[in-house]
Write an enzyme that holds these catalytic residues in place. Structure first.
Site, PDB file in Angstrom:
ATOM      1  N   ARG A 152       0.868  -1.172   0.000  1.00 37.34           N
ATOM      2  CA  ARG A 152       0.000   0.000   0.000  1.00 37.34           C
ATOM      3  C   ARG A 152       0.908   1.226   0.000  1.00 37.34           C
ATOM      4  O   ARG A 152       2.030   1.181   0.510  1.00 37.34           O
ATOM      5  CB  ARG A 152      -0.893   0.017   1.239  1.00 37.34           C
ATOM      6  CG  ARG A 152      -1.813  -1.190   1.386  1.00 37.34           C
ATOM      7  CD  ARG A 152      -2.596  -1.110   2.687  1.00 37.34           C
ATOM      8  NE  ARG A 152      -3.535  -2.208   2.847  1.00 37.34           N
ATOM      9  CZ  ARG A 152      -3.256  -3.343   3.479  1.00 37.34           C
ATOM     10  NH1 ARG A 152      -2.053  -3.515   4.020  1.00 37.34           N
ATOM     11  NH2 ARG A 152      -4.157  -4.303   3.584  1.00 37.34           N
ATOM     12  N   ARG A 246      -0.893  -1.707  -6.909  1.00 30.66           N
ATOM     13  CA  ARG A 246      -1.047  -2.829  -5.969  1.00 30.66           C
ATOM     14  C   ARG A 246      -2.074  -3.818  -6.510  1.00 30.66           C
ATOM     15  O   ARG A 246      -1.884  -5.035  -6.435  1.00 30.66           O
ATOM     16  CB  ARG A 246      -1.468  -2.294  -4.605  1.00 30.66           C
ATOM     17  CG  ARG A 246      -1.785  -3.351  -3.546  1.00 30.66           C
ATOM     18  CD  ARG A 246      -2.000  -2.662  -2.209  1.00 30.66           C
ATOM     19  NE  ARG A 246      -2.909  -3.369  -1.331  1.00 30.66           N
ATOM     20  CZ  ARG A 246      -2.535  -4.287  -0.439  1.00 30.66           C
ATOM     21  NH1 ARG A 246      -1.268  -4.635  -0.351  1.00 30.66           N
ATOM     22  NH2 ARG A 246      -3.423  -4.861   0.344  1.00 30.66           N
ATOM     23  N   TYR A 278      -9.927 -10.621  -6.450  1.00 36.90           N
ATOM     24  CA  TYR A 278      -8.997 -10.701  -7.563  1.00 36.90           C
ATOM     25  C   TYR A 278      -9.296 -11.869  -8.487  1.00 36.90           C
ATOM     26  O   TYR A 278      -8.851 -11.880  -9.625  1.00 36.90           O
ATOM     27  CB  TYR A 278      -7.558 -10.758  -7.041  1.00 36.90           C
ATOM     28  CG  TYR A 278      -7.163  -9.445  -6.422  1.00 36.90           C
ATOM     29  CD1 TYR A 278      -6.904  -8.331  -7.206  1.00 36.90           C
ATOM     30  CD2 TYR A 278      -7.110  -9.286  -5.040  1.00 36.90           C
ATOM     31  CE1 TYR A 278      -6.583  -7.117  -6.651  1.00 36.90           C
ATOM     32  CE2 TYR A 278      -6.794  -8.070  -4.470  1.00 36.90           C
ATOM     33  CZ  TYR A 278      -6.532  -6.984  -5.278  1.00 36.90           C
ATOM     34  OH  TYR A 278      -6.244  -5.776  -4.724  1.00 36.90           O
TER      35      TYR A 278
END
Length: 298
Positions: A152, A246, A278
């Site tokens: 992050r 990311r 994802y």
């Protein structure tokens, strides 16, 4: 107690007790401040008696006055419930659970990853377009940490000078103070070493690794501005943000065969559910490839 006393206690609980991010602390304290402005209650027992109708009214006012959407309203409700729970704990209630309320439905959008070539080109472009060579090396190193290690942006910028020299792995402190170990590619290590060699400020053990132009800790806003200029130069959409790097890290690993549990560890997700999005991203990418490649779709 005064309004300031209540908010100070709430701030300390979030920042020190729960170790929430500075952004979350600001947002949650602002929500509590708005509630106090409306109800006018200035002690924990009175706040502990607040029930669902008052919270619904607060959300309705926010929707009417500020025009917030479902996603913002859901975050606001989460902050309100957390504050009421804290008030009930402070008041000594045996059951501090907040009022049961169903939040607005929020359609969870899919992250939009950039391609591997676009990620590398973004890092190169921020380097080439910077006002000074060391600033370019700095921004390139930060972006490669996001794409190459899945950090992050806040995690990258919180790295101390004591992290140098980087090895094959890096211990990262994420949300809630949770630590994880991430592997580092040679290109990432080399980029950080190049920045460290060029940085005009002493990178001491306990100070920020990444520095702003005047020597202070580098802010997220500066990284976001640098990437915004780079994406315009490359003709990429507005969705190409630092956080998208990311997302891209995760999507490309999953596409290359990484399993969800390993990906969860690399990303520092508390639950597997956060990582499972994802799989939808990867399916969306495959569908897009199919539509552009299949002869019946031309």
């Amino acid at each position: 107690m005064t309004r300031a006393d209540l908010l100070e206690a709430w701030h300390a609980h979030l920042a020190q007790g729960r170790r929430r991010s500075p952004h979350t602390v600001r947002a949650y304290v602002a929500t509590a401040a708005r509630l106090l402005d409306e109800v006018g209650e200035m002690d924990w027992p009175a706040l502990a008696r607040i029930e669902a109708p008052a919270l619904r009214a607060q959300l309705a006012r926010r929707r009417g006055a500020d025009g917030i959407g479902n996603a913002s309203a859901a975050r606001e409700l989460s902050a309100l419930k957390a504050f009421i729970r804290f008030a009930r704990e402070q008041a000594g209630l045996a059951d501090p659970a907040p009022p049961r309320m169903r939040g607005p439905r929020v359609k969870k959008g899919l992250p939009r990853p950039v391609t591997p070539d676009e990620a590398v080109n973004l890092a190169v472009t921020v380097d080439e377009d910077a006002s000074e060579p060391w600033i370019g090396a700095r921004d390139r190193a930060v972006l490669l940490l996001l794409y190459g290690a899945g950090l992050r942006i806040a995690e990258a910028l919180s790295l101390p000078g004591g992290a140098l020299p980087l090895g094959e792995t890096l211990v990262v402190t994420g949300k809630g103070g949770k630590q994880r170990m991430v592997p580092l590619l040679p290109i990432v290590r080399e980029a950080v070493a190049d920045y460290a060699a060029k940085c005009p400020w002493p990178l001491t053990k306990n100070e920020a690794l990444f520095r702003g132009a005047k020597g202070g800790p580098l802010s997220q806003g500066m990284v976001q501005k640098a990437m915004a200029r780079a994406r315009v130069a490359l003709g990429l959409p507005a969705t190409a943000t630092p956080h998208a790097l990311r997302h891209s890290f995760a999507t490309h690993l999953l596409g290359a065969g990484a399993d969800l549990r390993s990906l969860q560890e690399l990303l520092g997700h508390a639950s597997l559910g956060s990582t499972q999005i994802y799989t939808k991203v990867d399916a969306a990418v495959l569908l897009d490839v199919y539509r552009h490649a299949h002869p019946r779709e031309r």
